[in-house]
Motif scaffolding. Structure first.
Motif, PDB file in Angstrom:
ATOM      1  N   TYR A 169       0.860  -1.087  -0.041  1.00 28.36           N
ATOM      2  CA  TYR A 169       0.013   0.046   0.021  1.00 28.36           C
ATOM      3  C   TYR A 169       0.787   1.268  -0.107  1.00 28.36           C
ATOM      4  O   TYR A 169       1.892   1.218   0.147  1.00 28.36           O
ATOM      5  N   SER A 170       0.233   2.618  -0.181  1.00 27.05           N
ATOM      6  CA  SER A 170       1.096   3.680  -0.333  1.00 27.05           C
ATOM      7  C   SER A 170       1.531   4.138   1.089  1.00 27.05           C
ATOM      8  O   SER A 170       2.495   4.920   1.157  1.00 27.05           O
ATOM      9  N   LEU A 171       1.081   3.744   2.076  1.00 25.93           N
ATOM     10  CA  LEU A 171       1.439   4.196   3.435  1.00 25.93           C
ATOM     11  C   LEU A 171       1.140   3.185   4.571  1.00 25.93           C
ATOM     12  O   LEU A 171       0.320   2.183   4.159  1.00 25.93           O
ATOM     13  N   ASN A 172       1.833   3.195   5.641  1.00 24.23           N
ATOM     14  CA  ASN A 172       1.483   2.313   6.792  1.00 24.23           C
ATOM     15  C   ASN A 172       0.985   3.119   7.985  1.00 24.23           C
ATOM     16  O   ASN A 172       1.349   3.781   8.801  1.00 24.23           O
ATOM     17  N   PRO A 173      -0.439   2.821   7.895  1.00 18.21           N
ATOM     18  CA  PRO A 173      -1.258   3.567   8.887  1.00 18.21           C
ATOM     19  C   PRO A 173      -0.729   3.276  10.368  1.00 18.21           C
ATOM     20  O   PRO A 173      -0.502   2.125  10.814  1.00 18.21           O
ATOM     21  N   GLN A 174      -0.457   4.349  11.228  1.00 16.68           N
ATOM     22  CA  GLN A 174      -0.275   3.904  12.668  1.00 16.68           C
ATOM     23  C   GLN A 174      -1.512   3.715  13.610  1.00 16.68           C
ATOM     24  O   GLN A 174      -2.067   4.680  13.942  1.00 16.68           O
ATOM     25  N   ILE A 175      -2.061   2.369  13.753  1.00 14.62           N
ATOM     26  CA  ILE A 175      -3.301   2.381  14.365  1.00 14.62           C
ATOM     27  C   ILE A 175      -2.726   2.026  15.700  1.00 14.62           C
ATOM     28  O   ILE A 175      -2.201   1.390  16.359  1.00 14.62           O
ATOM     29  N   LYS A 176      -3.487   3.064  16.627  1.00 12.31           N
ATOM     30  CA  LYS A 176      -3.267   2.976  18.066  1.00 12.31           C
ATOM     31  C   LYS A 176      -3.838   2.006  18.908  1.00 12.31           C
ATOM     32  O   LYS A 176      -3.445   1.548  20.027  1.00 12.31           O
ATOM     33  N   GLY A 177      -5.217   1.823  18.737  1.00 15.29           N
ATOM     34  CA  GLY A 177      -5.971   0.743  19.142  1.00 15.29           C
ATOM     35  C   GLY A 177      -6.992   0.310  18.393  1.00 15.29           C
ATOM     36  O   GLY A 177      -7.276   0.835  17.320  1.00 15.29           O
ATOM     37  N   ALA A 178      -7.445  -0.967  18.688  1.00 10.14           N
ATOM     38  CA  ALA A 178      -8.457  -1.739  17.997  1.00 10.14           C
ATOM     39  C   ALA A 178      -9.356  -2.250  19.105  1.00 10.14           C
ATOM     40  O   ALA A 178      -8.661  -2.955  20.092  1.00 10.14           O
ATOM     41  N   PHE A 179     -10.520  -2.123  18.888  1.00 11.61           N
ATOM     42  CA  PHE A 179     -11.767  -2.653  19.777  1.00 11.61           C
ATOM     43  C   PHE A 179     -12.610  -3.732  19.094  1.00 11.61           C
ATOM     44  O   PHE A 179     -13.326  -3.278  18.013  1.00 11.61           O
ATOM     45  N   LEU A 180     -12.298  -4.781  19.548  1.00  9.93           N
ATOM     46  CA  LEU A 180     -12.741  -5.950  18.647  1.00  9.93           C
ATOM     47  C   LEU A 180     -13.921  -6.432  19.384  1.00  9.93           C
ATOM     48  O   LEU A 180     -13.824  -7.284  20.397  1.00  9.93           O
ATOM     49  N   VAL A 181     -15.210  -6.615  18.747  1.00 12.55           N
ATOM     50  CA  VAL A 181     -16.322  -6.719  19.664  1.00 12.55           C
ATOM     51  C   VAL A 181     -17.240  -8.077  19.181  1.00 12.55           C
ATOM     52  O   VAL A 181     -17.528  -7.995  17.866  1.00 12.55           O
ATOM     53  N   SER A 182     -17.315  -9.184  19.808  1.00 12.40           N
ATOM     54  CA  SER A 182     -17.763 -10.407  19.375  1.00 12.40           C
ATOM     55  C   SER A 182     -17.437 -10.971  17.994  1.00 12.40           C
ATOM     56  O   SER A 182     -18.416 -11.031  17.104  1.00 12.40           O
ATOM     57  N   GLY A 183     -16.259 -10.993  17.766  1.00 12.85           N
ATOM     58  CA  GLY A 183     -15.664 -11.101  16.303  1.00 12.85           C
ATOM     59  C   GLY A 183     -15.596 -12.714  16.295  1.00 12.85           C
ATOM     60  O   GLY A 183     -15.678 -13.477  17.052  1.00 12.85           O
ATOM     61  N   ILE A 184     -15.381 -13.009  14.885  1.00 13.90           N
ATOM     62  CA  ILE A 184     -14.991 -14.300  14.304  1.00 13.90           C
ATOM     63  C   ILE A 184     -13.419 -14.229  13.997  1.00 13.90           C
ATOM     64  O   ILE A 184     -13.310 -13.524  12.872  1.00 13.90           O
ATOM     65  N   TYR A 185     -12.417 -15.091  14.200  1.00 11.05           N
ATOM     66  CA  TYR A 185     -11.201 -14.715  13.938  1.00 11.05           C
ATOM     67  C   TYR A 185     -10.635 -16.067  13.130  1.00 11.05           C
ATOM     68  O   TYR A 185      -9.391 -15.978  12.878  1.00 11.05           O
ATOM     69  N   ASP A 186     -11.150 -17.292  13.329  1.00  9.14           N
ATOM     70  CA  ASP A 186     -10.975 -18.217  12.486  1.00  9.14           C
ATOM     71  C   ASP A 186     -12.163 -18.709  11.650  1.00  9.14           C
ATOM     72  O   ASP A 186     -13.288 -18.881  12.304  1.00  9.14           O
ATOM     73  N   LEU A 187     -12.057 -18.447  10.302  1.00 11.27           N
ATOM     74  CA  LEU A 187     -13.084 -18.730   9.494  1.00 11.27           C
ATOM     75  C   LEU A 187     -13.570 -20.050   9.133  1.00 11.27           C
ATOM     76  O   LEU A 187     -14.547 -20.453   8.719  1.00 11.27           O
ATOM     77  N   LEU A 188     -12.639 -21.237   9.694  1.00  4.79           N
ATOM     78  CA  LEU A 188     -12.764 -22.605   9.133  1.00  4.79           C
ATOM     79  C   LEU A 188     -14.361 -23.305   9.525  1.00  4.79           C
ATOM     80  O   LEU A 188     -14.715 -23.883   8.908  1.00  4.79           O
ATOM     81  N   PRO A 189     -14.607 -22.678  10.985  1.00  5.36           N
ATOM     82  CA  PRO A 189     -15.923 -23.507  11.400  1.00  5.36           C
ATOM     83  C   PRO A 189     -17.287 -22.914  10.557  1.00  5.36           C
ATOM     84  O   PRO A 189     -18.135 -23.790  10.873  1.00  5.36           O
ATOM     85  N   ILE A 190     -17.081 -21.675   9.940  1.00 11.97           N
ATOM     86  CA  ILE A 190     -18.352 -21.496   9.154  1.00 11.97           C
ATOM     87  C   ILE A 190     -18.452 -21.978   7.711  1.00 11.97           C
ATOM     88  O   ILE A 190     -19.357 -21.777   7.120  1.00 11.97           O
ATOM     89  N   LEU A 191     -17.276 -22.509   7.308  1.00 13.33           N
ATOM     90  CA  LEU A 191     -17.304 -23.046   6.127  1.00 13.33           C
ATOM     91  C   LEU A 191     -18.594 -24.017   5.488  1.00 13.33           C
ATOM     92  O   LEU A 191     -19.313 -23.737   4.466  1.00 13.33           O
ATOM     93  N   PRO A 192     -18.737 -25.031   6.487  1.00  8.19           N
ATOM     94  CA  PRO A 192     -19.977 -25.967   6.113  1.00  8.19           C
ATOM     95  C   PRO A 192     -21.387 -25.300   6.517  1.00  8.19           C
ATOM     96  O   PRO A 192     -22.296 -26.051   5.942  1.00  8.19           O
ATOM     97  N   THR A 193     -21.381 -24.078   6.966  1.00  8.19           N
ATOM     98  CA  THR A 193     -22.729 -23.500   7.464  1.00  8.19           C
ATOM     99  C   THR A 193     -23.312 -22.711   6.275  1.00  8.19           C
ATOM    100  O   THR A 193     -22.830 -22.291   5.353  1.00  8.19           O
ATOM    101  N   TYR A 194     -24.575 -22.357   6.698  1.00 11.94           N
ATOM    102  CA  TYR A 194     -25.393 -21.483   5.840  1.00 11.94           C
ATOM    103  C   TYR A 194     -24.678 -20.153   5.821  1.00 11.94           C
ATOM    104  O   TYR A 194     -25.062 -19.434   4.624  1.00 11.94           O
ATOM    105  N   ILE A 195     -24.025 -19.650   6.431  1.00 13.54           N
ATOM    106  CA  ILE A 195     -23.301 -18.383   6.333  1.00 13.54           C
ATOM    107  C   ILE A 195     -22.513 -18.384   5.277  1.00 13.54           C
ATOM    108  O   ILE A 195     -22.339 -17.295   4.607  1.00 13.54           O
ATOM    109  N   ASN A 196     -21.991 -19.511   4.917  1.00 19.01           N
ATOM    110  CA  ASN A 196     -21.123 -19.365   3.688  1.00 19.01           C
ATOM    111  C   ASN A 196     -21.770 -19.646   2.359  1.00 19.01           C
ATOM    112  O   ASN A 196     -21.173 -19.412   1.358  1.00 19.01           O
TER     113      ASN A 196
END
Ligand code: NFK
Length: 291
Positions: A169-196
């Motif tokens: 990318y054209s620049l490297n954003p300096q992200i000071k903080g991240a607020f991750l609320v009720s997320g999904i971080y491994d997508l493999l379990p949803i592969l066989p589901t209706y979500i996919n």
């Protein structure tokens, strides 16, 4: 139980957040969630100076909304909010609610739009949110600090932003903080589901877009970023495990991360209460920005 031992039915139950609310039935809880997001966004639009539909790319869906405090002060923090909805529901049009408690405190809020499925696919959505962050940094280079907040699928996309190899990318954003609320971080379990079904991810796509596997990249790109992983008390066991395991991996990698188990909330109220300045997650976000 390990998700690899679950039936498709059980996986679909675990990954249907609306079925786990203690407040209402599945349809009602989603309806109430959308209503709360819309009402909050309407309030934010009345309270803020807004720049709506600002393009960050060539695509039709590559637009963002900026909510600026009316009492213009220098030295503002900026939060980019990435909406949830399983990469197939919701839009930036109901995603300005977070500005309600933050405008008063001199925080600019940006609600990012991206192409949800079936129009968008996972690689595209990830690329879009990354480019939106670059565009915001280019536009608002004078800000005090840049923060990300995402809910559910939006927390996944925010985590993917933290794990970006910015050399492309054209620049490297300096992200000071991240607020991750009720997320999904491994997508493999949803592969066989209706979500996919609308997403049509292959295993390869799910692997390369799983933040849980990209922690070494995050360590390189965002080593000083403060990360808060929040999960609802009444999220499903699988959702809770997603947050707990991602937190543990980040923590083991030496990152500045905390896990917040938010009492008396479900997958939806955990974020829609952020319109309230007195809600614990709103206060934690303010605290993160002032530390
Ligand atoms: N089938 C999903 C639907 C869902 O997650 C959702 C639906 C509309 C708007 C937002 C949603 N989820 C997270 O933000 C569920 O059971 O909750």
């Amino acid at each position: 139980m390990d998700w690899t031992k679950m039936t498709k039915d059980e996986l679909e139950r675990q990954y249907s957040p609306s079925r786990w609310s203690h407040r209402m039935n599945a349809d009602a809880v989603i309806q109430a969630h959308v209503k709360a997001l819309k009402a909050g966004t309407e309030r934010a639009r009345a309270l803020a100076q807004t720049l709506l539909n600002v393009p960050y790319g060539e695509g039709d869906g590559e637009k963002l909304d900026v909510y600026i405090p009316k009492t213009n002060c220098l030295d503002l923090n900026l939060v980019i909010y990435i909406h949830g909805g399983y990469w197939q529901f919701l839009s930036k049009e109901e995603s300005g609610f977070l500005a309600v408690p933050l405008l008063d405190k001199g925080v600019v809020v940006v609600a990012v739009g991206y192409d949800i499925a079936p129009k968008g696919h996972m690689d595209l959505m990830v690329s879009q949110v990354r480019r939106s962050v670059v565009s915001v940094v280019q536009q608002y280079s004078h800000i005090r600090g840049l923060y990300l907040c995402g809910h559910s699928a939006g927390a996944h996309l925010a985590a993917m932003v933290l794990s970006t190899d910015w050399s492309q990318y054209s620049l490297n954003p300096q992200i000071k903080g991240a607020f991750l609320v009720s997320g999904i971080y491994d997508l493999l379990p949803i592969l066989p589901t209706y979500i996919n079904e609308p997403l049509k991810m292959t295993e390869e796509v799910a692997v390369r877009n799983s933040p849980s596997r990209l922690v070494p990249q995050l360590q390189q790109s965002s080593p000083g970023c403060q990360i808060l992983v929040a999960v609802a008390e009444n999220d499903s066991p699988e959702f809770r495990k997603q947050s707990e395991e991602y937190y543990a991996t980040l923590s083991a990698a030496g990152l500045k991360v905390t896990l917040e188990d938010v009492p008396d909330t479900d997958h939806f109220s955990v974020v829609d209460q952020m319109v309230d300045p007195e809600y614990c997650l709103t206060k934690l976000l303010m605290k993160m920005m002032n530390s």
